[in-house]
Structure formats: C-alpha cells, structure tokens
Design an enzyme around this catalytic site. Sequence first.
Site, PDB file in Angstrom:
ATOM      1  N   GLU A  62      -4.527 -38.800  -7.313  1.00  0.00           N
ATOM      2  CA  GLU A  62      -5.566 -38.151  -8.137  1.00  0.00           C
ATOM      3  C   GLU A  62      -6.422 -39.179  -8.871  1.00  0.00           C
ATOM      4  O   GLU A  62      -5.910 -40.158  -9.410  1.00  0.00           O
ATOM      5  CB  GLU A  62      -4.882 -37.213  -9.149  1.00  0.00           C
ATOM      6  CG  GLU A  62      -5.886 -36.508 -10.048  1.00  0.00           C
ATOM      7  CD  GLU A  62      -5.231 -35.472 -10.947  1.00  0.00           C
ATOM      8  OE1 GLU A  62      -4.456 -34.629 -10.443  1.00  0.00           O
ATOM      9  OE2 GLU A  62      -5.495 -35.504 -12.161  1.00  0.00           O
TER      10      GLU A  62
ATOM     11  N   THR B 245     -10.739 -35.025 -10.419  1.00  0.00           N
ATOM     12  CA  THR B 245     -10.687 -34.056 -11.523  1.00  0.00           C
ATOM     13  C   THR B 245     -12.106 -33.621 -11.936  1.00  0.00           C
ATOM     14  O   THR B 245     -13.105 -34.233 -11.544  1.00  0.00           O
ATOM     15  CB  THR B 245      -9.962 -34.626 -12.762  1.00  0.00           C
ATOM     16  OG1 THR B 245     -10.727 -35.717 -13.272  1.00  0.00           O
ATOM     17  CG2 THR B 245      -8.556 -35.079 -12.430  1.00  0.00           C
TER      18      THR B 245
ATOM     19  N   HIS C 256     -11.327 -30.681  -7.866  1.00  0.00           N
ATOM     20  CA  HIS C 256     -10.812 -29.838  -8.950  1.00  0.00           C
ATOM     21  C   HIS C 256     -11.996 -29.047  -9.492  1.00  0.00           C
ATOM     22  O   HIS C 256     -13.119 -29.554  -9.560  1.00  0.00           O
ATOM     23  CB  HIS C 256     -10.257 -30.688 -10.101  1.00  0.00           C
ATOM     24  CG  HIS C 256      -9.037 -31.475  -9.763  1.00  0.00           C
ATOM     25  ND1 HIS C 256      -8.071 -31.759 -10.690  1.00  0.00           N
ATOM     26  CD2 HIS C 256      -8.617 -32.058  -8.617  1.00  0.00           C
ATOM     27  CE1 HIS C 256      -7.115 -32.470 -10.135  1.00  0.00           C
ATOM     28  NE2 HIS C 256      -7.427 -32.684  -8.868  1.00  0.00           N
TER      29      HIS C 256
ATOM     30  N   ASP D 140      -9.415 -27.568 -19.861  1.00  0.00           N
ATOM     31  CA  ASP D 140      -9.293 -27.818 -21.302  1.00  0.00           C
ATOM     32  C   ASP D 140     -10.571 -28.460 -21.796  1.00  0.00           C
ATOM     33  O   ASP D 140     -10.682 -29.679 -21.828  1.00  0.00           O
ATOM     34  CB  ASP D 140      -8.120 -28.787 -21.570  1.00  0.00           C
ATOM     35  CG  ASP D 140      -6.784 -28.136 -21.320  1.00  0.00           C
ATOM     36  OD1 ASP D 140      -6.641 -26.937 -21.614  1.00  0.00           O
ATOM     37  OD2 ASP D 140      -5.882 -28.839 -20.831  1.00  0.00           O
TER      38      ASP D 140
ATOM     39  N   ALA E  71      -7.044 -19.105 -14.585  1.00  0.00           N
ATOM     40  CA  ALA E  71      -7.265 -19.777 -13.292  1.00  0.00           C
ATOM     41  C   ALA E  71      -7.121 -18.821 -12.112  1.00  0.00           C
ATOM     42  O   ALA E  71      -7.814 -18.970 -11.103  1.00  0.00           O
ATOM     43  CB  ALA E  71      -6.289 -20.948 -13.157  1.00  0.00           C
TER      44      ALA E  71
ATOM     45  N   HIS F  68       3.487 -24.491 -19.806  1.00  0.00           N
ATOM     46  CA  HIS F  68       2.169 -24.734 -20.405  1.00  0.00           C
ATOM     47  C   HIS F  68       2.238 -24.533 -21.925  1.00  0.00           C
ATOM     48  O   HIS F  68       2.818 -23.553 -22.399  1.00  0.00           O
ATOM     49  CB  HIS F  68       1.129 -23.777 -19.794  1.00  0.00           C
ATOM     50  CG  HIS F  68      -0.269 -24.095 -20.234  1.00  0.00           C
ATOM     51  ND1 HIS F  68      -0.847 -23.522 -21.346  1.00  0.00           N
ATOM     52  CD2 HIS F  68      -1.180 -24.952 -19.733  1.00  0.00           C
ATOM     53  CE1 HIS F  68      -2.075 -24.015 -21.495  1.00  0.00           C
ATOM     54  NE2 HIS F  68      -2.300 -24.878 -20.523  1.00  0.00           N
TER      55      HIS F  68
END
Length: 285
Positions: free
Chosen positions: A18, A49, A78, A110, A125, A149
Amino acid sequence: MVKITDTLAAGGHVISFEFFPPRTDQAMATLQQTLVDLEPLRPSFVSVTYGAGGTTRERTHEIVVRINRETRMTAMAHLTCAAHTVAELEEIVAHYRDAGVENILALGGDPPRDLELPEGELRYAVELVRLVRRSGDFAVGVAVHPEPHPRSPTIEDDRRHSAEKLAEADFAITQFFFDADHYFGLVQALRGHDVTKPVIPGIMPVLSIAGTKRMAEMQGSEFPDWYMEKLRPYEDDPEAVRRIGIEQATSLCRELLDGGAPGLHFYTLNRSTATREIHANLGLS
Ligand SMILES: Cc1cc2nc3c(=O)[nH]c(=O)nc-3n(C[C@H](O)[C@H](O)[C@H](O)COP(=O)(O)OP(=O)(O)OC[C@H]3O[C@@H](n4cnc5c(N)ncnc54)[C@H](O)[C@@H]3O)c2cc1C
C-alpha cells in the site's frame, strides 16, 4: 491489469503493497523509486490510499492509472465516501472505469478534523460497495478492523457490520495489529456470520516507537505492553528498534500464513526497505 478476484481464485498467497499519494515533488520521487524497488517482488497487487476530504484526491487517480499503464503491477484505488455526494462518487468511479481500472477498495474514510467538510451523502462503506457495484464490473474490497473499529459501541456490533459489508464485497483487508489472535478472532467471528470471503491481514512493522504509537492511537490499534517491554531497553537505539520491528513483523507474518491467512498486505509508508526485508525473510521471492 488483473482483477484481484481472479488472483484470489487462482490460489496461492496474495502479497500486496500500500502507498499514499505524496504531497510534494520530492516525496513523489521517493515513491517512484519505491515502485521501482518493489516491482521485482511481483506483488499480486498494489493499492493507493485516498485522502478523505484532503488535497491529494486527484493524485490517487493519477498514480493508480500510471502504475497500471507504466508498470507490470496491478493497482487498486482506495475510495472513501466521507464528504462526497453520490453524484461525485459516481463520477469518480466512472472515471476509473473509463481508464480501465478494475479494482476498488470501498471505505468510509476519516476526513481531517480541522477541515469543515460537508457530511457526505453515504454514511457507511457498505453503501459505497453498492454504488461501485452498480457502476461497473469491479473487484471490490473493504476494510475490516481486528481490534475492532474505534467508533463501534461494541465488538459484536463491529463484527456484525463487517460481516454485512464483506458479504456484499469480494475481499477485505485489515487494519494493522500486532497480535495474530486479533486477526484469527475476526476471521472466526465473520465465519460465525457465514462470511468466508478472503480477509488479507494488514502488516505494519514497527520502525520507530513514537511513529507507531501515533499511528496505533489514530487507528484504534493496540501497541501491546509485551511489545513495548521488548523495545524499552532500546528506546535510544533506533537501529535496534528497527531490527526488532522487522523480526517481529516477520514472525507475525509466518504465524498468519501458517494459520491460513490468504496473504499479506504491507503498509509501506512509501518506502521499500522494510517490506523487502520481511519479504526476503519469509522466502516469498
Ligand atoms: C486497509 C485499509 C485501508 C484504508 N484506506 C484508507 C484511505 O485510503 N483513506 C482514508 O481516509 N481512510 C482509509 N482507511 C481508514 C478507514 O477509512 C477508517 O478506519 C474509517 O474510520 C472506517 O472505514 P470503514 O471503511 O471500515 O467504514 P465503515 O464500514 O463505514 O465503518 C465505520 C464504522 O461504522 C460502523 N458501521 C458500519 N456499518 C454500519 C451500519 N449499517 N450501522 C451502524 N454502524 C455501522 C462500523 O462498525 C464502524 O464502527 C483504511 C483502513 C484500512 C483498514
């Protein structure tokens, strides 16, 4: 370009890396070198991301399309629903579809607290998973949270919502964690909800104590006492901390693969050295 669902169906371990979209030209040059260094490891896919509400949103598209066009690696985008209207999300997804991108990680996101952004028309999501599905023939991944979470009232609530979300997606990638039990507990709970889709564990080696503490706090991951105790004698020795971090991440990866994890997703922080070391330690090359 390959669909991640096809890679997963083919069996064998899925190894992915990533990256995040850099803000400066110098940081972009670092990422470019990292891509050159990691391409020979032939990852199953890489991902980029998306800064929820941030200034680097367009860069995600640009980098994903470039990796897919200019390297032999498959890049997944993402995308977060926070602070977006449905029309905006549909446009972004259509833009990916038209550029031939076939893999999307659908996330809540976020947004930075200091920015006053609109609420966003989608709340969770799972609603973005549905939007991506009706917009094209994509392989769709989601995030899951082993610890769980931080906004969830209870662990059971989060497990249930994760199961509902993953049931509609193709695979999941986890938040990072340091105890394999967190991962196995999550997978078991998902199975308890009859969801057996692949869950790829997210790996973040400890390369500095302060940096890891900060990230763990932000993501709701525990930096466990046993780990901190192990590192405490080396608090003033960054090289030793790094060495232990690599050893510990290697043994976590082994435990996860031996326990049946379908692969590993490395949070590279746009650097290649730690990922290459762990990859080599595991004999994945
Ligand atoms: C692999 C990975 C990649 C990530 N990439 C990014 C990125 O690129 N950009 C970024 O900004 N952030 C990223 N994140 C962080 C992520 O966006 C945050 O953790 C975010 O707070 C939650 O995202 P989610 O997709 O799990 O959201 P959701 O699935 O919407 O879950 C958020 C919270 O809502 C709860 N919930 C879900 N559905 C329901 C429901 N129906 N009713 C009530 N509660 C519900 C969940 O239990 C959870 O507490 C990533 C995280 C991971 C693990």
